[in-house]
Scaffold this motif. Structure first.
Motif, PDB file in Angstrom:
ATOM      1  N   GLU A  38     -18.019 -39.626 -62.508  1.00 26.77           N
ATOM      2  CA  GLU A  38     -17.710 -40.954 -61.983  1.00 26.77           C
ATOM      3  C   GLU A  38     -16.273 -41.006 -61.461  1.00 26.77           C
ATOM      4  O   GLU A  38     -16.008 -41.510 -60.377  1.00 26.77           O
ATOM      5  N   THR A  39     -15.348 -40.474 -62.253  1.00 29.72           N
ATOM      6  CA  THR A  39     -13.941 -40.455 -61.856  1.00 29.72           C
ATOM      7  C   THR A  39     -13.751 -39.621 -60.597  1.00 29.72           C
ATOM      8  O   THR A  39     -13.052 -40.032 -59.670  1.00 29.72           O
ATOM      9  N   LEU A  40     -14.387 -38.461 -60.550  1.00 32.21           N
ATOM     10  CA  LEU A  40     -14.278 -37.602 -59.374  1.00 32.21           C
ATOM     11  C   LEU A  40     -14.880 -38.271 -58.141  1.00 32.21           C
ATOM     12  O   LEU A  40     -14.349 -38.143 -57.038  1.00 32.21           O
ATOM     13  N   GLY A  41     -15.962 -38.991 -58.315  1.00 33.86           N
ATOM     14  CA  GLY A  41     -16.575 -39.701 -57.198  1.00 33.86           C
ATOM     15  C   GLY A  41     -15.631 -40.734 -56.603  1.00 33.86           C
ATOM     16  O   GLY A  41     -15.501 -40.848 -55.377  1.00 33.86           O
ATOM     17  N   LYS A  42     -14.939 -41.477 -57.466  1.00 32.35           N
ATOM     18  CA  LYS A  42     -13.963 -42.463 -56.985  1.00 32.35           C
ATOM     19  C   LYS A  42     -12.838 -41.768 -56.228  1.00 32.35           C
ATOM     20  O   LYS A  42     -12.397 -42.227 -55.179  1.00 32.35           O
ATOM     21  N   LEU A  43     -12.355 -40.658 -56.782  1.00 27.42           N
ATOM     22  CA  LEU A  43     -11.281 -39.918 -56.130  1.00 27.42           C
ATOM     23  C   LEU A  43     -11.731 -39.339 -54.794  1.00 27.42           C
ATOM     24  O   LEU A  43     -10.963 -39.336 -53.826  1.00 27.42           O
ATOM     25  N   GLN A  44     -12.974 -38.875 -54.724  1.00 22.40           N
ATOM     26  CA  GLN A  44     -13.503 -38.345 -53.466  1.00 22.40           C
ATOM     27  C   GLN A  44     -13.522 -39.432 -52.397  1.00 22.40           C
ATOM     28  O   GLN A  44     -13.139 -39.187 -51.250  1.00 22.40           O
ATOM     29  N   GLN A  45     -13.963 -40.620 -52.759  1.00 22.38           N
ATOM     30  CA  GLN A  45     -14.011 -41.725 -51.795  1.00 22.38           C
ATOM     31  C   GLN A  45     -12.625 -42.068 -51.283  1.00 22.38           C
ATOM     32  O   GLN A  45     -12.438 -42.314 -50.096  1.00 22.38           O
ATOM     33  N   LYS A  46     -11.643 -42.093 -52.171  1.00 18.60           N
ATOM     34  CA  LYS A  46     -10.295 -42.509 -51.791  1.00 18.60           C
ATOM     35  C   LYS A  46      -9.518 -41.433 -51.039  1.00 18.60           C
ATOM     36  O   LYS A  46      -8.703 -41.735 -50.193  1.00 18.60           O
ATOM     37  N   THR A  47      -9.765 -40.152 -51.377  1.00 16.10           N
ATOM     38  CA  THR A  47      -8.964 -39.079 -50.791  1.00 16.10           C
ATOM     39  C   THR A  47      -9.655 -38.358 -49.636  1.00 16.10           C
ATOM     40  O   THR A  47      -8.999 -37.697 -48.840  1.00 16.10           O
ATOM     41  N   GLY A  48     -10.982 -38.430 -49.588  1.00 14.64           N
ATOM     42  CA  GLY A  48     -11.719 -37.723 -48.551  1.00 14.64           C
ATOM     43  C   GLY A  48     -11.866 -36.236 -48.818  1.00 14.64           C
ATOM     44  O   GLY A  48     -12.309 -35.478 -47.961  1.00 14.64           O
ATOM     45  N   LYS A  49     -11.513 -35.802 -50.022  1.00 13.63           N
ATOM     46  CA  LYS A  49     -11.620 -34.385 -50.382  1.00 13.63           C
ATOM     47  C   LYS A  49     -12.958 -34.120 -51.058  1.00 13.63           C
ATOM     48  O   LYS A  49     -13.575 -35.017 -51.615  1.00 13.63           O
ATOM     49  N   SER A  50     -13.390 -32.858 -51.025  1.00 13.09           N
ATOM     50  CA  SER A  50     -14.641 -32.486 -51.683  1.00 13.09           C
ATOM     51  C   SER A  50     -14.417 -32.431 -53.198  1.00 13.09           C
ATOM     52  O   SER A  50     -13.281 -32.365 -53.676  1.00 13.09           O
ATOM     53  N   ARG A  51     -15.523 -32.416 -53.919  1.00 12.04           N
ATOM     54  CA  ARG A  51     -15.436 -32.343 -55.380  1.00 12.04           C
ATOM     55  C   ARG A  51     -14.724 -31.068 -55.804  1.00 12.04           C
ATOM     56  O   ARG A  51     -13.851 -31.099 -56.660  1.00 12.04           O
ATOM     57  N   ASP A  52     -15.089 -29.944 -55.202  1.00  9.35           N
ATOM     58  CA  ASP A  52     -14.458 -28.670 -55.569  1.00  9.35           C
ATOM     59  C   ASP A  52     -12.962 -28.673 -55.295  1.00  9.35           C
ATOM     60  O   ASP A  52     -12.182 -28.152 -56.090  1.00  9.35           O
ATOM     61  N   GLU A  53     -12.551 -29.245 -54.153  1.00  3.79           N
ATOM     62  CA  GLU A  53     -11.115 -29.333 -53.848  1.00  3.79           C
ATOM     63  C   GLU A  53     -10.389 -30.151 -54.900  1.00  3.79           C
ATOM     64  O   GLU A  53      -9.309 -29.767 -55.366  1.00  3.79           O
ATOM     65  N   LEU A  54     -10.973 -31.286 -55.282  1.00  5.13           N
ATOM     66  CA  LEU A  54     -10.341 -32.133 -56.283  1.00  5.13           C
ATOM     67  C   LEU A  54     -10.270 -31.455 -57.641  1.00  5.13           C
ATOM     68  O   LEU A  54      -9.255 -31.535 -58.325  1.00  5.13           O
ATOM     69  N   VAL A  55     -11.353 -30.794 -58.039  1.00  4.41           N
ATOM     70  CA  VAL A  55     -11.370 -30.119 -59.332  1.00  4.41           C
ATOM     71  C   VAL A  55     -10.290 -29.043 -59.382  1.00  4.41           C
ATOM     72  O   VAL A  55      -9.532 -28.948 -60.350  1.00  4.41           O
ATOM     73  N   LYS A  56     -10.186 -28.237 -58.338  1.00  2.00           N
ATOM     74  CA  LYS A  56      -9.159 -27.187 -58.297  1.00  2.00           C
ATOM     75  C   LYS A  56      -7.764 -27.802 -58.384  1.00  2.00           C
ATOM     76  O   LYS A  56      -6.894 -27.315 -59.113  1.00  2.00           O
ATOM     77  N   TRP A  57      -7.540 -28.882 -57.632  1.00  2.00           N
ATOM     78  CA  TRP A  57      -6.231 -29.528 -57.623  1.00  2.00           C
ATOM     79  C   TRP A  57      -5.911 -30.127 -58.985  1.00  2.00           C
ATOM     80  O   TRP A  57      -4.823 -29.925 -59.517  1.00  2.00           O
ATOM     81  N   LEU A  58      -6.860 -30.857 -59.592  1.00  2.00           N
ATOM     82  CA  LEU A  58      -6.632 -31.472 -60.901  1.00  2.00           C
ATOM     83  C   LEU A  58      -6.400 -30.413 -61.966  1.00  2.00           C
ATOM     84  O   LEU A  58      -5.551 -30.596 -62.841  1.00  2.00           O
ATOM     85  N   ASN A  59      -7.141 -29.332 -61.932  1.00  2.00           N
ATOM     86  CA  ASN A  59      -6.960 -28.257 -62.912  1.00  2.00           C
ATOM     87  C   ASN A  59      -5.586 -27.594 -62.773  1.00  2.00           C
ATOM     88  O   ASN A  59      -5.083 -27.026 -63.722  1.00  2.00           O
ATOM     89  N   SER A  60      -5.003 -27.660 -61.584  1.00  2.00           N
ATOM     90  CA  SER A  60      -3.702 -27.020 -61.369  1.00  2.00           C
ATOM     91  C   SER A  60      -2.543 -27.888 -61.846  1.00  2.00           C
ATOM     92  O   SER A  60      -1.422 -27.402 -61.964  1.00  2.00           O
ATOM     93  N   LEU A  61      -2.791 -29.167 -62.115  1.00  2.00           N
ATOM     94  CA  LEU A  61      -1.713 -30.065 -62.531  1.00  2.00           C
ATOM     95  C   LEU A  61      -1.261 -29.791 -63.947  1.00  2.00           C
ATOM     96  O   LEU A  61      -1.938 -29.414 -64.788  1.00  2.00           O
TER      97      LEU A  61
END
Length: 61
Positions: A38-61
């Motif tokens: 659910e959280t990733l879905g909201k972030l995808q809508q707001k950022t326009g990034k794919s789920r995999d891109e977001l997961v990689k970015w969040l894991n790197s923080l």
């Protein structure tokens, strides 16, 4: 598909996410245990990034 493995506290991560994407609000970043998709879905809508891109970015923080 990548797995989300959050390190640190969610509040710390929220600050980093909001620095990178200033238009995100606290409501956009509400994260409840077991609701990663659910959280990733909201972030995808707001950022326009794919789920995999977001997961990689969040894991790197």
């Amino acid at each position: 598909m990548s797995d989300l493995k959050l390190r640190g506290t969610w509040n710390e991560l929220k600050g980093k996410i909001k620095q990178a994407y200033g238009d995100l609000t606290d409501d956009d970043l509400i994260h409840e245990e077991g609701k990663d998709d659910e959280t990733l879905g909201k972030l995808q809508q707001k950022t326009g990034k794919s789920r995999d891109e977001l997961v990689k970015w969040l894991n790197s923080l």
